[in-house]
Enzyme design. Structure first.
Site, PDB file in Angstrom:
ATOM      1  NE  ARG A 161      -4.188  -1.918   1.903  1.00  0.00           N
ATOM      2  CZ  ARG A 161      -4.197  -3.088   2.515  1.00  0.00           C
ATOM      3  NH1 ARG A 161      -3.224  -3.399   3.361  1.00  0.00           N
ATOM      4  NH2 ARG A 161      -5.172  -3.949   2.290  1.00  0.00           N
ATOM      5  CE  LYS A 190       0.070  12.207 -15.482  1.00  0.00           C
ATOM      6  NZ  LYS A 190      -0.385  13.089 -16.596  1.00  0.00           N
ATOM      7  CD  GLU A 230       7.964  15.429 -22.879  1.00  0.00           C
ATOM      8  OE1 GLU A 230       7.445  16.505 -22.527  1.00  0.00           O
ATOM      9  OE2 GLU A 230       7.298  14.396 -23.083  1.00  0.00           O
ATOM     10  CE  LYS A 276       5.846  16.735 -14.830  1.00  0.00           C
ATOM     11  NZ  LYS A 276       6.134  15.448 -15.502  1.00  0.00           N
ATOM     12  CD  GLU A 299      -3.388  14.764 -15.228  1.00  0.00           C
ATOM     13  OE1 GLU A 299      -4.231  13.843 -15.285  1.00  0.00           O
ATOM     14  OE2 GLU A 299      -2.470  14.880 -16.040  1.00  0.00           O
ATOM     15  NE  ARG A 301       0.991  16.441 -13.388  1.00  0.00           N
ATOM     16  CZ  ARG A 301       1.578  15.716 -12.454  1.00  0.00           C
ATOM     17  NH1 ARG A 301       1.144  15.770 -11.205  1.00  0.00           N
ATOM     18  NH2 ARG A 301       2.588  14.926 -12.740  1.00  0.00           N
ATOM     19  CG  ASN A 350      -0.904  15.457 -20.856  1.00  0.00           C
ATOM     20  OD1 ASN A 350       0.086  14.764 -20.714  1.00  0.00           O
ATOM     21  ND2 ASN A 350      -1.908  15.454 -19.991  1.00  0.00           N
ATOM     22  CG  HIS A 384       2.173  14.360 -24.303  1.00  0.00           C
ATOM     23  ND1 HIS A 384       2.877  15.520 -24.576  1.00  0.00           N
ATOM     24  CD2 HIS A 384       2.988  13.602 -23.527  1.00  0.00           C
ATOM     25  CE1 HIS A 384       4.053  15.463 -23.979  1.00  0.00           C
ATOM     26  NE2 HIS A 384       4.146  14.311 -23.342  1.00  0.00           N
ATOM     27  CG  HIS A 394       0.142   9.377 -25.239  1.00  0.00           C
ATOM     28  ND1 HIS A 394      -0.474   9.865 -24.107  1.00  0.00           N
ATOM     29  CD2 HIS A 394       1.468   9.433 -24.976  1.00  0.00           C
ATOM     30  CE1 HIS A 394       0.428  10.188 -23.209  1.00  0.00           C
ATOM     31  NE2 HIS A 394       1.625   9.942 -23.722  1.00  0.00           N
ATOM     32  CG  HIS A 429       7.241   9.789 -24.671  1.00  0.00           C
ATOM     33  ND1 HIS A 429       5.911   9.654 -24.983  1.00  0.00           N
ATOM     34  CD2 HIS A 429       7.320  10.867 -23.857  1.00  0.00           C
ATOM     35  CE1 HIS A 429       5.207  10.591 -24.375  1.00  0.00           C
ATOM     36  NE2 HIS A 429       6.043  11.343 -23.691  1.00  0.00           N
TER      37      HIS A 429
END
Length: 363
Positions: free
Chosen positions: A123, A145, A187, A229, A239, A244, A248, A251, A255, A268
């Site tokens: 956990r 993330k 990036e 960032k 988000e 935030r 992206n 992206h 993606h 990427h």
């Protein structure tokens, strides 16, 4: 330890990003001072076993910690349920418990995977990022993330799990293959486009130095990227406000390209570079920006030797992949699009015909 520090201010989850040249061997001292663990689970890219991972292992062990090193095959395909299960079981066999810390050594794949494993084992275990690629240093290692891919959707299973510290050693970038290094620059450019026009201009001026992996230029670019960032994450960690989402930019297209082309076809950052060009093209079709923006953005991407044209892929497949994007709301596509250099917005209700027109242009 010399270098610069960027603070990610998140109340009780705040942490520091340590940026320096040759500071990799300091990881053990930092981890011991801040977390005082008795056991470290070092999850590393298998390609780094004899180099950066070995340096970190020795540094951690030198503080008296017990160290368990688990190697992961290189490549996006390792961000999977199968690899996660393997790591969980090996951590269990190594008697990992609440006095353990997970240390990720590698690029974004390793950071995302190890962070997801840390967030879910017992956990939640403390987690440290040691990113060894430029892309991971300026993007995926910061912000918490973490996650894995499903065969049909990238980063669809994951969590928000902040690291306890991030250590960035710019010296390791000199060992990166050229293609991987250049991929990370996409990036960096993104931050200038979305948040900081003067930073974009500085990148235009330092493009040659960045291509040469000049330490001063690299340190400045990494530090500013992390600052930008960190400020976004501070304001919208999970988000929830939409802020935030600006991170992206490019992206949604990227993606989709990665998914349809297969996760190994493009790096990427390469997909993000192409995605930024396509996002700018879509923004011009919507009348949000002028052609000069597109030209300037593409000129910098070209100067940094990044791809700007997608491989031939079926528009139907790309649109279907976009429909699975996490930004989709009530079945409608949403895109992060520029209004001027240094500012972007999340735009909803974009007609599919315009998306297809953008894909057809592919320039």
């Amino acid at each position: 330890m010399s270098g610069q520090v960027v603070r990610v201010a998140l109340s009780e989850r705040s942490y520091d990003i340590h940026i320096g040249a040759g500071n990799l061997a300091s990881i053990g001292t930092l981890v011991q001072a801040q977390l005082k663990p008795v056991h470290a689970v070092l999850i590393a890219d298998a390609r780094l076993a004899a180099t950066h991972a070995a340096t970190c292992e020795a540094s951690l062990a030198a503080t008296g910690m017990r160290v368990t090193t688990l190697l992961v095959p290189s490549g996006e395909k390792s961000k999977s349920v199968e690899q996660s299960a393997r790591l969980w079981n090996e951590m269990l066999a190594a008697k990992t418990d609440r006095r353990s810390v997970v240390v990720a050594v590698g690029g974004g794949v390793i950071g995302d995977l190890a962070g997801f494993v840390a967030a879910t084992f017992g956990r939640g275990l403390p987690f440290v990022q040691v990113p060894t690629t430029l892309l991971a240093q300026v993007d995926s290692s910061v912000g918490g993330k973490v996650g894995i891919n499903l065969p049909a959707a990238k980063n669809m299973v994951g969590a928000f799990w902040q690291p306890r510290l991030v250590l960035i050693d710019t010296a390791v970038l000199h060992t990166l293959p050229e293609r991987e290094y250049l991929s990370g620059l996409a990036e960096v450019v993104k931050y200038g486009v979305i948040l900081d026009a003067p930073f974009f201009a500085a990148l235009e001026q330092s493009a040659a130095a960045l291509l040469a992996r000049d330490t001063v230029a690299l340190t400045a670019a990494i530090k500013r990227s992390c600052e930008l960032k960190a400020d976004v994450v501070r304001q919208d960690e999970r988000e929830e406000t939409g802020l935030r989402a600006v991170l992206n930019y490019g992206h949604t297209f990227a993606h989709a390209i990665e998914t349809v082309a297969g996760y190994e076809a493009l790096l990427h950052g390469e997909a993000v570079s192409i995605g930024m060009v396509q996002a700018a093209r879509l923004a011009t079709l919507l009348g949000r920006i002028d052609e000069a923006f597109c030209v300037r953005q593409k000129r910098l991407l070209d100067a940094l030797q990044l791809p700007t044209v997608s491989p031939p892929l079926a528009a139907d497949d790309l649109v279907a992949a976009m429909q699975r994007d996490k930004k989709v709301e009530r079945g409608l596509l949403r895109f992060v699009l520029p209004t001027k250099l240094g500012h972007v917005e999340l735009v909803g209700g974009v007609e599919e015909a315009l998306v297809r027109q953008t894909l057809a242009a592919n320039c």
